[in-house]
Write an enzyme that holds these catalytic residues in place. Structure first.
Site, PDB file in Angstrom:
ATOM      1  N   ASP A 110       0.758  -1.292   0.199  1.00 56.07           N
ATOM      2  CA  ASP A 110      -0.073   0.002  -0.029  1.00 56.07           C
ATOM      3  C   ASP A 110       0.898   1.441  -0.013  1.00 56.07           C
ATOM      4  O   ASP A 110       0.188   2.326   0.297  1.00 56.07           O
ATOM      5  CB  ASP A 110      -1.045   0.081   1.120  1.00 56.07           C
ATOM      6  CG  ASP A 110      -0.396  -0.154   2.610  1.00 56.07           C
ATOM      7  OD1 ASP A 110       0.847  -0.175   2.679  1.00 56.07           O
ATOM      8  OD2 ASP A 110      -0.822  -0.133   3.450  1.00 56.07           O
ATOM      9  N   LYS A 161       5.642   5.205  18.121  1.00 61.95           N
ATOM     10  CA  LYS A 161       5.003   6.439  17.863  1.00 61.95           C
ATOM     11  C   LYS A 161       5.207   7.170  18.872  1.00 61.95           C
ATOM     12  O   LYS A 161       4.954   6.945  20.065  1.00 61.95           O
ATOM     13  CB  LYS A 161       3.440   6.452  17.606  1.00 61.95           C
ATOM     14  CG  LYS A 161       3.126   5.563  16.363  1.00 61.95           C
ATOM     15  CD  LYS A 161       1.939   5.579  16.035  1.00 61.95           C
ATOM     16  CE  LYS A 161       1.201   4.802  14.689  1.00 61.95           C
ATOM     17  NZ  LYS A 161       0.058   4.361  14.500  1.00 61.95           N
ATOM     18  N   ASP A 222       1.684   6.809   1.765  1.00 64.69           N
ATOM     19  CA  ASP A 222       0.918   5.550   2.289  1.00 64.69           C
ATOM     20  C   ASP A 222      -0.519   5.504   1.787  1.00 64.69           C
ATOM     21  O   ASP A 222      -1.103   6.705   2.174  1.00 64.69           O
ATOM     22  CB  ASP A 222       0.950   5.402   3.827  1.00 64.69           C
ATOM     23  CG  ASP A 222       0.500   4.145   4.194  1.00 64.69           C
ATOM     24  OD1 ASP A 222      -0.615   3.721   3.579  1.00 64.69           O
ATOM     25  OD2 ASP A 222       0.390   3.770   5.458  1.00 64.69           O
TER      26      ASP A 222
END
Length: 358
Positions: A110, A161, A222
């Site tokens: 993707d 993250k 993405d």
């Protein structure tokens, strides 16, 4: 021989309703399935054999590949149950033919990218790396895992993250393309779900294996979210993103068998699919319209996706929204700000003036 594995087994839940009927990598982007852009870029980088690691709707891949000649050998490996990124790589490796020290390129299914694949392989071989990661820099890395590297390019950590400014130690992120030495793939446990990002890479670092990072400043996006999907298609049509499958970039890409009234305006990198009709005084800007859709008169569509066979009535306004396959939007409706209309849904005239997926 250079070989690669393309990971295309995900269900694409973030792109629903588009992925109800079609797996995400087979959705048309700039006129062809997204997988075609990736396969053709791999081919042009000297890869001669690619394994598609499939799971969800594997039949769609098999049917397409059987009818296509992409100038590269394509093999399909279908998991009976989803195995995660690492497990999928391990399963697909059974369809490779190279030796234990040969490089194997891994692509996420993707990610639209302009990475120099040949340079990535060359770097992997010249540093005798176990794994080489393609890294890219982003302005706001808070939504991604961070990958700091040494001055020699050796990966130092894989960080989740970041939650605070102090945790942002680099703007480099994992960009979804790797080169593995085949023996490393063979060490991944078989037949069980494994995450390459959360399990394999940290184990390799802990064992002091040679995990290298190569930062490439080329195009990267993405396509997992609807508006990013639109942006990627638009960039391909306009020529801002590289793909050998787009031979004539321009303001629009209009496929065969369409009927577009002379007063209609198709612009901003829009793709109009095969057999689609666009009525008088309508404008379709920076959008993706799949095959066999019907768009009425005086319609405004901006930064949106219109599914296969969908019908858009006269005087509709659709902005930043998604209309699923074979949905019917009655005349005068307005969809804005992330609205998603499901597959086969029907909206009568003037039922919706505003909607959102929030």
């Amino acid at each position: 021989m250079r070989e690669a594995i393309l990971l295309v087994g995900g269900q694409g839940t973030r792109l629903r309703p588009l992925t109800i009927n079609t797996p995400k990598p087979m959705l048309p982007v700039a006129g062809v399935p997204f997988t075609v852009h990736q396969i053709m870029r791999a081919r042009d980088a000297g890869i001669t054999r690619i394994v598609l690691a499939t799971s969800y709707r594997a039949d769609v891949f098999a049917s397409f590949i059987a009818d296509s000649d992409l100038g590269i050998e394509v093999v399909i490996a279908t998991e009976e149950v989803p195995l995660g990124t690492g497990g999928a790589i391990r399963f697909a490796s059974g369809f490779l033919t190279g030796g234990s020290e040969d490089p194997v390129v891994i692509f996420n299914g993707d990610v639209l990218t302009g990475v120099d694949i040949d340079a990535l392989i060359t770097s992997h071989e010249s540093t005798s790396a176990d794994v080489t990661l393609y890294l890219t820099r982003v302005a706001d890395p808070r939504a991604y895992g961070l990958v700091p590297t040494s001055s020699e390019g050796r990966v130092l950590q894989f960080l989740e993250k970041p939650q605070t400014p102090e945790e942002i130690v680099t703007d480099q992120i994992n960009a979804g393309c790797y080169v593995f030495t085949r023996s490393v793939i063979d060490s991944i446990p078989e037949g069980k779900p494994v995450s390459v990002e959360r399990e394999i890479f940290p184990v390799l670092l802990a064992a002091d294996r040679a995990v290298m990072g190569v930062v490439d400043s080329g195009y990267w996006l993405d396509l997992g979210q609807p508006m990013d999907f639109v942006a990627g298609s638009v960039d391909l049509v306009l020529g801002n993103a590289p793909s050998p499958a787009v031979t004539s970039p321009g303001e629009s890409l209009i496929l065969t068998g369409t009927t577009i009234e002379a007063s209609a305006n198709i612009c901003g990198g829009t793709t109009i699919g095969k057999g689609t009709k666009v009525g008088s005084n309508s404008e379709v800007r920076a959008s993706v319209v799949f095959d066999s859709a019907s768009i009425g008169s005086n319609v405004s569509i901006t930064n949106s996706i219109i599914g296969q066979g969908a019908v858009i009535g006269d005087s509709c306004v659709i902005a930043d929204s998604v209309v699923g396959d074979f949905a019917h939007i009655g005349a005068g409706n307005e969809l804005r700000n992330g609205a998603r209309v499901w597959v086969n849904a029907e909206l009568d005239e003037l039922v919706v003036r505003f909607s959102s997926d929030k």
